[in-house]
Structure formats: C-alpha cells, structure tokens
Write a protein that holds these residues in place. Structure first.
Motif, PDB file in Angstrom:
ATOM      1  N   MET A 184     -17.154  27.755  -6.137  1.00 55.16           N
ATOM      2  CA  MET A 184     -16.985  26.392  -5.709  1.00 55.16           C
ATOM      3  C   MET A 184     -18.040  25.999  -4.679  1.00 55.16           C
ATOM      4  SD  MET A 184     -15.117  23.848  -6.261  1.00 55.16           S
ATOM      5  CE  MET A 184     -14.910  22.261  -5.572  1.00 55.16           C
ATOM      6  N   LEU A 185     -18.335  26.900  -3.766  1.00 55.82           N
ATOM      7  CA  LEU A 185     -19.351  26.607  -2.753  1.00 55.82           C
ATOM      8  C   LEU A 185     -20.741  26.507  -3.365  1.00 55.82           C
ATOM      9  CD1 LEU A 185     -18.133  28.808   0.213  1.00 55.82           C
ATOM     10  CD2 LEU A 185     -18.228  26.333   0.128  1.00 55.82           C
ATOM     11  N   ALA A 186     -20.999  27.280  -4.419  1.00 56.62           N
ATOM     12  CA  ALA A 186     -22.304  27.198  -5.082  1.00 56.62           C
ATOM     13  C   ALA A 186     -22.468  25.839  -5.761  1.00 56.62           C
ATOM     14  CB  ALA A 186     -22.443  28.325  -6.097  1.00 56.62           C
TER      15      ALA A 186
ATOM     16  N   SER B 134     -23.167  23.285  -3.048  1.00 54.60           N
ATOM     17  CA  SER B 134     -24.549  23.338  -2.568  1.00 54.60           C
ATOM     18  C   SER B 134     -25.510  22.737  -3.591  1.00 54.60           C
ATOM     19  CB  SER B 134     -24.953  24.773  -2.229  1.00 54.60           C
ATOM     20  OG  SER B 134     -24.983  25.565  -3.395  1.00 54.60           O
TER      21      SER B 134
ATOM     22  N   CYS C 122     -23.718  26.068   2.715  1.00 58.08           N
ATOM     23  CA  CYS C 122     -22.775  26.381   1.635  1.00 58.08           C
ATOM     24  C   CYS C 122     -23.214  27.620   0.865  1.00 58.08           C
ATOM     25  CB  CYS C 122     -22.636  25.191   0.688  1.00 58.08           C
ATOM     26  SG  CYS C 122     -21.695  23.826   1.355  1.00 58.08           S
ATOM     27  N   LEU C 123     -24.521  27.758   0.630  1.00 60.48           N
ATOM     28  CA  LEU C 123     -25.013  28.952  -0.054  1.00 60.48           C
ATOM     29  C   LEU C 123     -24.792  30.203   0.784  1.00 60.48           C
ATOM     30  CD1 LEU C 123     -28.353  28.049  -1.832  1.00 60.48           C
ATOM     31  CD2 LEU C 123     -26.217  28.770  -2.854  1.00 60.48           C
TER      32      LEU C 123
ATOM     33  N   LEU D 236     -22.399  30.693   2.946  1.00 58.17           N
ATOM     34  CA  LEU D 236     -20.975  31.018   2.865  1.00 58.17           C
ATOM     35  C   LEU D 236     -20.633  31.636   1.514  1.00 58.17           C
ATOM     36  CD1 LEU D 236     -19.327  27.906   4.545  1.00 58.17           C
ATOM     37  CD2 LEU D 236     -19.529  30.216   5.468  1.00 58.17           C
ATOM     38  N   TYR D 237     -21.257  31.121   0.449  1.00 55.57           N
ATOM     39  CA  TYR D 237     -21.003  31.653  -0.895  1.00 55.57           C
ATOM     40  C   TYR D 237     -21.454  33.109  -0.988  1.00 55.57           C
ATOM     41  CZ  TYR D 237     -21.604  32.385  -5.896  1.00 55.57           C
ATOM     42  OH  TYR D 237     -21.562  32.906  -7.158  1.00 55.57           O
ATOM     43  N   PHE D 238     -22.656  33.397  -0.478  1.00 57.71           N
ATOM     44  CA  PHE D 238     -23.169  34.766  -0.537  1.00 57.71           C
ATOM     45  C   PHE D 238     -22.399  35.701   0.387  1.00 57.71           C
ATOM     46  CE2 PHE D 238     -27.363  32.937  -2.054  1.00 57.71           C
ATOM     47  CZ  PHE D 238     -27.133  33.330  -3.362  1.00 57.71           C
TER      48      PHE D 238
ATOM     49  N   GLY E 163     -19.253  35.605   0.663  1.00 52.10           N
ATOM     50  CA  GLY E 163     -17.982  35.888   0.008  1.00 52.10           C
ATOM     51  C   GLY E 163     -16.849  35.010   0.470  1.00 52.10           C
TER      52      GLY E 163
ATOM     53  N   GLY F 246     -14.352  32.112   0.366  1.00 56.20           N
ATOM     54  CA  GLY F 246     -13.819  31.252  -0.680  1.00 56.20           C
ATOM     55  C   GLY F 246     -13.718  31.905  -2.043  1.00 56.20           C
ATOM     56  N   SER F 247     -14.236  33.119  -2.182  1.00 54.86           N
ATOM     57  CA  SER F 247     -14.119  33.787  -3.477  1.00 54.86           C
ATOM     58  C   SER F 247     -12.762  34.463  -3.557  1.00 54.86           C
ATOM     59  CB  SER F 247     -15.232  34.814  -3.668  1.00 54.86           C
ATOM     60  OG  SER F 247     -15.117  35.834  -2.715  1.00 54.86           O
TER      61      SER F 247
END
Length: 59
Positions: free
Chosen positions: A1-3, A6, A38-39, A41-43, A45, A47-48
């Motif tokens: 979702m964060l990806a 972004s 956002c990227l 945070l995605y990397f 982890g 929100g996963s």
C-alpha cells in the motif's frame, strides 16, 4: 500500500513539475519528499502484513 502511495505522489510531483504549478504550500519537491518517505517506510516493513501459521503437532 505504501509503494502505491509513493507512486501516486511521484506521479503528482511529475505533473506539478511539468506544468510548473503548485497549490499553496504543496510543491513538487514536497511531493517527492513525501514519496521518498513512503518508500522508506515500505522498505522498512511498516504496514506489511505477515501471516504466520503455527502447525499444531499431534502426538
């Protein structure tokens, strides 16, 4: 979702840069910074959702 978020932010930043526009305080550099955040945070982890199942041993 964060990806996905972004990607949307980067797309908006590109449009703002191409059109040479900004909406009050929202500029293309702000959108790029938010996209990078956002990227990151995605990397990291965040929100996963990882689902781990335990197997129950029958003895």
């Amino acid at each position: 979702m964060l990806a996905v978020a972004s990607a949307v932010l980067f797309g908006l930043a590109l449009l703002f840069e191409l059109l040479g526009t900004s909406i009050q305080m929202i500029t293309s550099s702000l959108l790029v910074t938010a996209g990078l955040f956002c990227l990151a945070l995605y990397f990291a982890g965040v929100g996963s959702r990882q689902v781990t199942y335990r197997r129950r041993a029958h003895r």
